[in-house]
Write a protein that holds these residues in place. Structure first.
Motif, mmCIF file in Angstrom:
data_model
loop_
_atom_site.group_PDB
_atom_site.id
_atom_site.type_symbol
_atom_site.label_atom_id
_atom_site.label_comp_id
_atom_site.label_asym_id
_atom_site.label_seq_id
_atom_site.Cartn_x
_atom_site.Cartn_y
_atom_site.Cartn_z
ATOM 1 N N TYR A 194 20.752 -9.114 -24.669
ATOM 2 C CA TYR A 194 20.260 -10.376 -24.124
ATOM 3 C C TYR A 194 20.953 -10.739 -22.818
ATOM 4 C CZ TYR A 194 18.255 -11.021 -28.769
ATOM 5 O OH TYR A 194 17.546 -10.852 -29.932
ATOM 6 N N GLY A 196 20.921 -14.083 -21.859
ATOM 7 C CA GLY A 196 21.455 -15.401 -22.194
ATOM 8 C C GLY A 196 20.311 -16.317 -22.562
ATOM 9 N N ASN A 197 20.598 -17.361 -23.347
ATOM 10 C CA ASN A 197 19.581 -18.311 -23.784
ATOM 11 C C ASN A 197 18.422 -17.620 -24.504
ATOM 12 O OD1 ASN A 197 20.996 -20.506 -22.594
ATOM 13 N ND2 ASN A 197 20.067 -20.029 -20.609
#
Length: 251
Positions: A194, A196-197
């Motif tokens: 990932y 982020g978020n």
């Protein structure tokens, strides 16, 4: 003179209220010098009754029915009924290759089944259950070595694409008559990273040490895996009525 005009205006309001339905249709002043008026409407639940309102909601789209849940307790009971949402689920699932397993859990209401299915249909990250729940068509890409293409019945036109099966223990198998398989051991892995978020940076499925396969979720909720050598496509379970799977419900 001013009092006379005021009394006349009040009398006019009373006449309008009586002529438009008495207590069930009232008028309230809108404030300001103009005395702007607006009529209070009768609740359709009271005017039509729950049976007719249910029939009306059957023709509404799912979003409109869901929004009506917050109108009142009486509206909630009608707008969340399994009778209405069973047909909404069937509309949502029509033409889909796979129905999410989570929507088939015992005790889940039809409204919850619709909501869970709608949300899952937007999911792009493939999970182990997705790999193991379905049969997969396997065929070589045009860029694969000619020797492999000659072993692929779908390329030779001698039969349908080969099939592959993913298992919860991380292994993969093929049909006994598969000429390409050869009985070798095969293991799969899913890799996801990932940014982020919750935003996915890298996401792929890999068989042994072969090149990673890109993952795509199609509009019919099926999955596609591919690299430059070969291609996988999840197919609906053949034993399920209507071409859906893994567990098409009978309401």
């Amino acid at each position: 003179m001013a009092e006379t005009k005021l009394e006349g205006r009040e009398a006019k309001k009373k006449r309008r209220a009586v002529g438009s339905g008495g207590e069930s249709s009232k008028e309230v002043g809108g404030g300001g010098d103009g005395g702007e008026e607006e009529k209070m409407w009768m609740d359709p639940m009271v005017a039509l009754g729950p049976d007719i309102l249910t029939r009306i909601m059957e023709f509404l789209d799912a979003r409109s029915v869901a929004r009506s849940v917050v109108v009142s307790r009486a509206w909630y009971q009608v707008a969340t009924s399994d009778h209405i949402w069973s047909s909404k689920c069937e509309e949502l699932w029509k033409g889909k290759a796979h129905i999410p397993r989570v929507s088939m859990l015992r005790g889940v209401s039809k409204l919850e089944a619709y909501s869970l299915s709608f949300k899952d249909g937007k999911r792009k990250r493939i999970m182990k259950d997705d790999l193991c729940d379905h049969v997969w068509e396997f065929r070589f890409q045009k860029s694969a070595p000619e020797y492999w293409l000659n072993l692929d019945p779908s390329w030779k036109g001698s039969g349908p694409p080969m099939r592959r099966y993913f298992h919860p223990d991380g292994s993969q198998t093929a049909d006994p008559t598969d000429q390409v398989w050869g009985g070798h051991e095969s293991q799969f892995s899913i890799v996801t990273s990932y940014v982020g978020n919750g935003e996915i940076r890298e996401h792929y499925v890999r068989i042994n040490r072969w090149p990673p396969m890109t993952v795509i979720r199609k509009e019919d909720w099926s999955w596609e895996l591919f690299n430059k050598l070969y291609h996988y496509n999840s197919i609906p379970d053949a034993s399920k009525e209507g071409g859906t799977g893994p567990c098409f419900p009978v309401w």
